[in-house]
Scaffold this motif. Structure first.
Motif, PDB file in Angstrom:
ATOM      1  N   GLU A 151      26.696   8.840 -20.189  1.00 50.89           N
ATOM      2  CA  GLU A 151      28.087   9.277 -20.298  1.00 50.89           C
ATOM      3  C   GLU A 151      28.632   9.830 -18.989  1.00 50.89           C
ATOM      4  N   ILE A 152      27.861  10.659 -18.302  1.00 48.78           N
ATOM      5  CA  ILE A 152      28.406  11.291 -17.094  1.00 48.78           C
ATOM      6  C   ILE A 152      28.454  10.322 -15.907  1.00 48.78           C
ATOM      7  N   THR A 153      27.704   9.226 -15.987  1.00 47.02           N
ATOM      8  CA  THR A 153      27.776   8.231 -14.908  1.00 47.02           C
ATOM      9  C   THR A 153      28.802   7.146 -15.200  1.00 47.02           C
ATOM     10  N   HIS A 196      25.891  17.716 -10.127  1.00 47.21           N
ATOM     11  CA  HIS A 196      26.749  18.826 -10.544  1.00 47.21           C
ATOM     12  C   HIS A 196      28.204  18.370 -10.671  1.00 47.21           C
ATOM     13  N   ALA A 197      28.654  17.547  -9.737  1.00 50.02           N
ATOM     14  CA  ALA A 197      30.038  17.066  -9.767  1.00 50.02           C
ATOM     15  C   ALA A 197      30.282  16.153 -10.966  1.00 50.02           C
ATOM     16  N   LEU A 198      29.349  15.262 -11.244  1.00 51.07           N
ATOM     17  CA  LEU A 198      29.491  14.347 -12.378  1.00 51.07           C
ATOM     18  C   LEU A 198      29.491  15.105 -13.701  1.00 51.07           C
ATOM     19  N   LEU A 199      28.607  16.084 -13.805  1.00 47.37           N
ATOM     20  CA  LEU A 199      28.521  16.870 -15.027  1.00 47.37           C
ATOM     21  C   LEU A 199      29.792  17.684 -15.232  1.00 47.37           C
ATOM     22  N   SER A 202      36.683  16.817 -18.650  1.00 45.12           N
ATOM     23  CA  SER A 202      37.451  15.740 -19.267  1.00 45.12           C
ATOM     24  C   SER A 202      37.253  15.680 -20.779  1.00 45.12           C
ATOM     25  N   GLY A 203      36.307  16.455 -21.288  1.00 47.52           N
ATOM     26  CA  GLY A 203      36.057  16.488 -22.718  1.00 47.52           C
ATOM     27  C   GLY A 203      35.123  15.388 -23.215  1.00 47.52           C
ATOM     28  N   ARG A 204      34.550  14.603 -22.310  1.00 47.13           N
ATOM     29  CA  ARG A 204      33.647  13.535 -22.728  1.00 47.13           C
ATOM     30  C   ARG A 204      32.340  14.090 -23.277  1.00 47.13           C
ATOM     31  N   GLU A 249      28.082  22.501 -25.700  1.00 46.47           N
ATOM     32  CA  GLU A 249      27.198  22.506 -26.866  1.00 46.47           C
ATOM     33  C   GLU A 249      26.283  21.282 -26.856  1.00 46.47           C
ATOM     34  N   ASP A 250      26.800  20.166 -26.364  1.00 47.37           N
ATOM     35  CA  ASP A 250      25.970  18.954 -26.272  1.00 47.37           C
ATOM     36  C   ASP A 250      24.772  19.175 -25.369  1.00 47.37           C
ATOM     37  N   LEU A 251      24.939  20.042 -24.375  1.00 51.61           N
ATOM     38  CA  LEU A 251      23.885  20.268 -23.393  1.00 51.61           C
ATOM     39  C   LEU A 251      22.855  21.293 -23.849  1.00 51.61           C
ATOM     40  N   GLN A 252      23.185  22.024 -24.878  1.00 50.46           N
ATOM     41  CA  GLN A 252      22.287  23.092 -25.329  1.00 50.46           C
ATOM     42  C   GLN A 252      21.519  22.727 -26.582  1.00 50.46           C
ATOM     43  N   ASN A 253      22.057  21.799 -27.344  1.00 48.14           N
ATOM     44  CA  ASN A 253      21.444  21.469 -28.640  1.00 48.14           C
ATOM     45  C   ASN A 253      20.571  20.218 -28.538  1.00 48.14           C
ATOM     46  N   GLU A 254      19.517  20.202 -29.334  1.00 49.70           N
ATOM     47  CA  GLU A 254      18.671  19.025 -29.407  1.00 49.70           C
ATOM     48  C   GLU A 254      19.292  17.999 -30.326  1.00 49.70           C
TER      49      GLU A 254
END
Length: 236
Positions: free
Chosen positions: A169-171, A216-219, A225-227, A231-236
């Motif tokens: 997603e981030i790329t 860091h810039a991509l993230l 942008s809301g993509r 929470e997506d980064l913290q949860n399994e």
């Protein structure tokens, strides 16, 4: 906006006065991984006829592969992945603060070996499947998955499978940017080869620090942008 010049300039600033640990990481990882190449080099020198054309050499090389050599290659991939994730831990720490880092930070990163092994196996599986289609899909997906290790190192609670999905997603829309950034290092890589790897003590830290800045810039862009959400980064 992807600004590779800014990431490279900032990398040089971040490394200023802090080259010792990166130098040591390059030395240790290169030394240990080189040990795994010794059996193959000895075998190649005895079995491959170098007066043949390139395609014959490649064909003969693969014909000479044995279960032992394949096992050694597999172990090298695993060990390399463990080192890679430990290295990423250090560069991520360097990117967060101007404070000095120590070699113990690299050693501490090695303790994350289990996630490194799972990451390389999961990533390699998907790259292998894409490689079955052709080189271009493999190449594109290699860049789509390129941020996985940074995500695994930065967010310890993030699952391996989700790290791969978030990397995709981030790329999105930036795979060509990442490729062009790598292209700017080709000259450095050639010089490293010409100097028998000596220049890699400078090039490898510079390259890795630049890629961390790009991560860091991509993230940040993906979150703003809301993509993806925090929470997506913290949860399994």
């Amino acid at each position: 906006m992807f600004d590779r010049k800014k990431y490279k300039d900032f990398a040089r600033i971040q490394l200023k006065g802090r080259w010792t640990v990166p130098f040591l990481m390059v030395f240790v990882t290169s030394l240990i991984l080189s040990i795994f190449n010794i059996p193959n080099l000895l075998s190649d020198s005895n079995q491959i006829s170098w007066n043949r054309n390139l395609y014959s050499v490649i064909d003969q090389y693969y014909r000479n592969q044995t279960p032992a050599s394949l096992s050694l290659d597999f172990i090298k991939i695993i060990v390399g992945a463990i080192f890679d994730l430990a290295v990423v831990h250090v560069y991520l720490k360097m990117s967060r603060s101007p404070e000095p880092v120590s070699f113990s930070d690299f050693v501490e990163g090695l303790s994350d070996w289990a996630r490194a092994v799972m990451a390389v196996l999961w990533q390699s599986l998907w790259l292998f499947l894409w490689a079955l289609l052709f080189f271009i899909p493999f190449f594109v997906k290699a860049y789509a998955y390129s941020q996985m290790y940074y995500l695994v190192a930065e967010f310890p609670n993030l699952s391996i499978r989700k790290a791969l999905r978030i990397s995709i997603e981030i790329t999105r829309g930036h795979k060509m940017d990442l490729f062009l950034m790598d292209v700017t290092f080709v000259g450095w890589f050639i010089l490293s080869a010409v100097t028998c790897g000596l220049l890699s003590f400078f090039v490898s830290p510079y390259y890795n620090m630049t890629r961390v800045n790009a991560f860091h810039a991509l993230l940040k862009e993906a979150v703003e942008s809301g993509r993806i959400s925090m929470e997506d980064l913290q949860n399994e």
